[in-house]
Enzyme design. Sequence first.
Site, PDB file in Angstrom:
ATOM      1  N   HIS A 256       0.837  -1.213   0.000  1.00 24.28           N
ATOM      2  CA  HIS A 256       0.000   0.000   0.000  1.00 24.28           C
ATOM      3  C   HIS A 256       0.866   1.255   0.000  1.00 24.28           C
ATOM      4  O   HIS A 256       0.534   2.247   0.666  1.00 24.28           O
ATOM      5  CB  HIS A 256      -0.926   0.013   1.220  1.00 24.28           C
ATOM      6  CG  HIS A 256      -1.949  -1.082   1.238  1.00 24.28           C
ATOM      7  ND1 HIS A 256      -3.128  -1.006   0.516  1.00 24.28           N
ATOM      8  CD2 HIS A 256      -1.982  -2.272   1.880  1.00 24.28           C
ATOM      9  CE1 HIS A 256      -3.840  -2.108   0.726  1.00 24.28           C
ATOM     10  NE2 HIS A 256      -3.159  -2.903   1.539  1.00 24.28           N
ATOM     11  N   ASP A 313      -0.191  -5.621   5.582  1.00 31.58           N
ATOM     12  CA  ASP A 313      -1.189  -6.475   4.930  1.00 31.58           C
ATOM     13  C   ASP A 313      -1.131  -6.346   3.407  1.00 31.58           C
ATOM     14  O   ASP A 313      -0.620  -5.377   2.855  1.00 31.58           O
ATOM     15  CB  ASP A 313      -2.599  -6.131   5.425  1.00 31.58           C
ATOM     16  CG  ASP A 313      -3.027  -4.729   5.044  1.00 31.58           C
ATOM     17  OD1 ASP A 313      -2.198  -3.801   5.174  1.00 31.58           O
ATOM     18  OD2 ASP A 313      -4.179  -4.552   4.609  1.00 31.58           O
ATOM     19  N   GLU A 314      -1.665  -7.353   2.761  1.00 30.55           N
ATOM     20  CA  GLU A 314      -1.914  -7.363   1.310  1.00 30.55           C
ATOM     21  C   GLU A 314      -0.679  -6.998   0.477  1.00 30.55           C
ATOM     22  O   GLU A 314      -0.769  -6.333  -0.547  1.00 30.55           O
ATOM     23  CB  GLU A 314      -3.086  -6.440   0.966  1.00 30.55           C
ATOM     24  CG  GLU A 314      -4.396  -6.874   1.620  1.00 30.55           C
ATOM     25  CD  GLU A 314      -5.566  -5.979   1.299  1.00 30.55           C
ATOM     26  OE1 GLU A 314      -6.677  -6.508   1.114  1.00 30.55           O
ATOM     27  OE2 GLU A 314      -5.389  -4.749   1.239  1.00 30.55           O
ATOM     28  N   LEU A 315       0.468  -7.454   0.930  1.00 32.69           N
ATOM     29  CA  LEU A 315       1.698  -7.223   0.173  1.00 32.69           C
ATOM     30  C   LEU A 315       1.688  -8.043  -1.114  1.00 32.69           C
ATOM     31  O   LEU A 315       1.470  -9.258  -1.087  1.00 32.69           O
ATOM     32  CB  LEU A 315       2.907  -7.615   1.027  1.00 32.69           C
ATOM     33  CG  LEU A 315       4.264  -7.625   0.318  1.00 32.69           C
ATOM     34  CD1 LEU A 315       4.655  -6.216  -0.135  1.00 32.69           C
ATOM     35  CD2 LEU A 315       5.335  -8.225   1.233  1.00 32.69           C
ATOM     36  N   ASP A 364      -1.814 -11.126   8.154  1.00 32.50           N
ATOM     37  CA  ASP A 364      -1.360 -11.812   6.944  1.00 32.50           C
ATOM     38  C   ASP A 364       0.149 -11.716   6.745  1.00 32.50           C
ATOM     39  O   ASP A 364       0.705 -12.409   5.891  1.00 32.50           O
ATOM     40  CB  ASP A 364      -2.119 -11.359   5.687  1.00 32.50           C
ATOM     41  CG  ASP A 364      -2.392  -9.882   5.614  1.00 32.50           C
ATOM     42  OD1 ASP A 364      -2.106  -9.174   6.585  1.00 32.50           O
ATOM     43  OD2 ASP A 364      -2.913  -9.424   4.586  1.00 32.50           O
TER      44      ASP A 364
END
Length: 541
Positions: A256, A313-315, A364
């Site tokens: 992000h 998160d969400e890498l 995560d």
Amino acid sequence: MINKFLTIFLIFSIVIIKVLSQSSNEQPLNVVPYPQEVTMIGCNIPLSVGSISIKSNIESTILSISISRYQSLFFPFVSNNVLKDSSSNIELSLIIASDDETLELGIDESYFLLVNQDTYQIKANTIYGAMRGLETFKQMVVYDVVENSYSLTCAEVVDYPTYQWRGLLVDNARHFLPKNMVLHIIDSMGYNKFNTMHWHLIDTVAFPVESKTYPKLTEALLGPGAIITHDDILEVVAYAKTYGIRVIPEFDVPGHSASWGVGYPELLSNCPGYPQSSIPLDCSNPYTYSFLENFFSEIAPLFQDSYFHTGGDELVIDCWANDTSIQKWMKTNNYNTSDAFQYFEDQLDVILKSINRTKIAWNDVLQHGVKFDKETTLVQTWTNINDLRDVLAAGYKTITSFFFYLDRQSPTGNHYHYEWQDTWEDFYASDPRLNITSNAENILGGEATMFGEQVSTVNWDARVWPRAIGISERLWSATEINNITLALPRIGQFSCDMSRRGISSGPLFPDFCSLPDDLSFSFKPVYQLSKDEIKLILKKK
């Protein structure tokens, strides 16, 4: 011996009856969140406007502000039918054991409240416990819309939170929320006894936080002036403290991260073919870590709390494998992408230790094989209950969010509601420790999350309230307080009460919520028709 047995039996029976009456049969006190123990005394004291004064046994700037706030909230309707005589004047006494204003995780928020014909008293160990008692007392001041009068409900209350972490995530990146809106949000949180504001300050689309060390960071703004200054942060932190609310900043890395690269493109990985929104920070570049150290060292002192959220998160981790310089670095160090992520998080740990902060990260990160120091890292679980069990099995302390995603129309796995407002029932039923059989004590609490893709100042209140009232009760009240039928009228009434305080919290069922004139008549047409114009317009069909 028999008398002793009978005494123990009677005490035990009374406790059981009290628990059962509150959980199953009745919740006689119209208060949210519902207290741990309530004993109704059976009287209602008539009040006139301005008839409540508050006296404390200690001196505290924070407590004085809280007292002034509640003095202004007791009587939203300025005229009533109760005679203004001395018999209806009461003095609420605050008896507090300590004047220490330190606010940290685990602070004692318990209180004892007694209202009867002769006594109006709140006892607490801390000023923050007294604040929670003041909110309960405020809700015991009842306005009768038919009689246009006030009364105070008599009761004895023993209360304390079930969970020490009761948070709300506020997203200031995807839509900019100006300082006064954030202060308004803090008001609404305080009324619901939330004690943690998770401030999601940046994201892919924007970097609205002022930096004097790296001023080009704010080249990634959503619009002119959409920036949070250092002074804004200090005011928000101070204002939140007057409600007993800790403010935890989140700067999400390494994913992000596109907004970091608008002003400082050298921070980002080079991944041809990947969308800009998926490109993370460059984990191989020493400059990345010196930059983060300098920036975090600048920002952290603006916040008083010891916790600092670094996201994770969400890498899009495959990007690193497609950056030629990162490939070379990984090969030199015999790393795969999971090792690279571990290296990045280890460097963050060094930085946070240097600024005396404790890491919070999304769960995560662990799913990529990264391991944290269990003593110095708090994991926020946002995915599902199986992942929560994995986090607990690995020995981490955690806070849960997947139950409480306010940006979704219905919580994950539940699609039976026709009205999105009714999703409060799902939130209300979602105890963080429900169906957890191992290491449940490591769940410190929960956070409602209001990610802001489709939420701005114009609809923030309506999207959060009254649904988050159910979350506040779930995190504060005893597990046994779980009857939706009994909770509905209390939450509906409190939603109306919040509206009277200027929070746009809507109804959960057909009802009537009278509002003070300054709120009821605040809506005006752009053009006001005169009586003659109305007649003229309606003269012809």
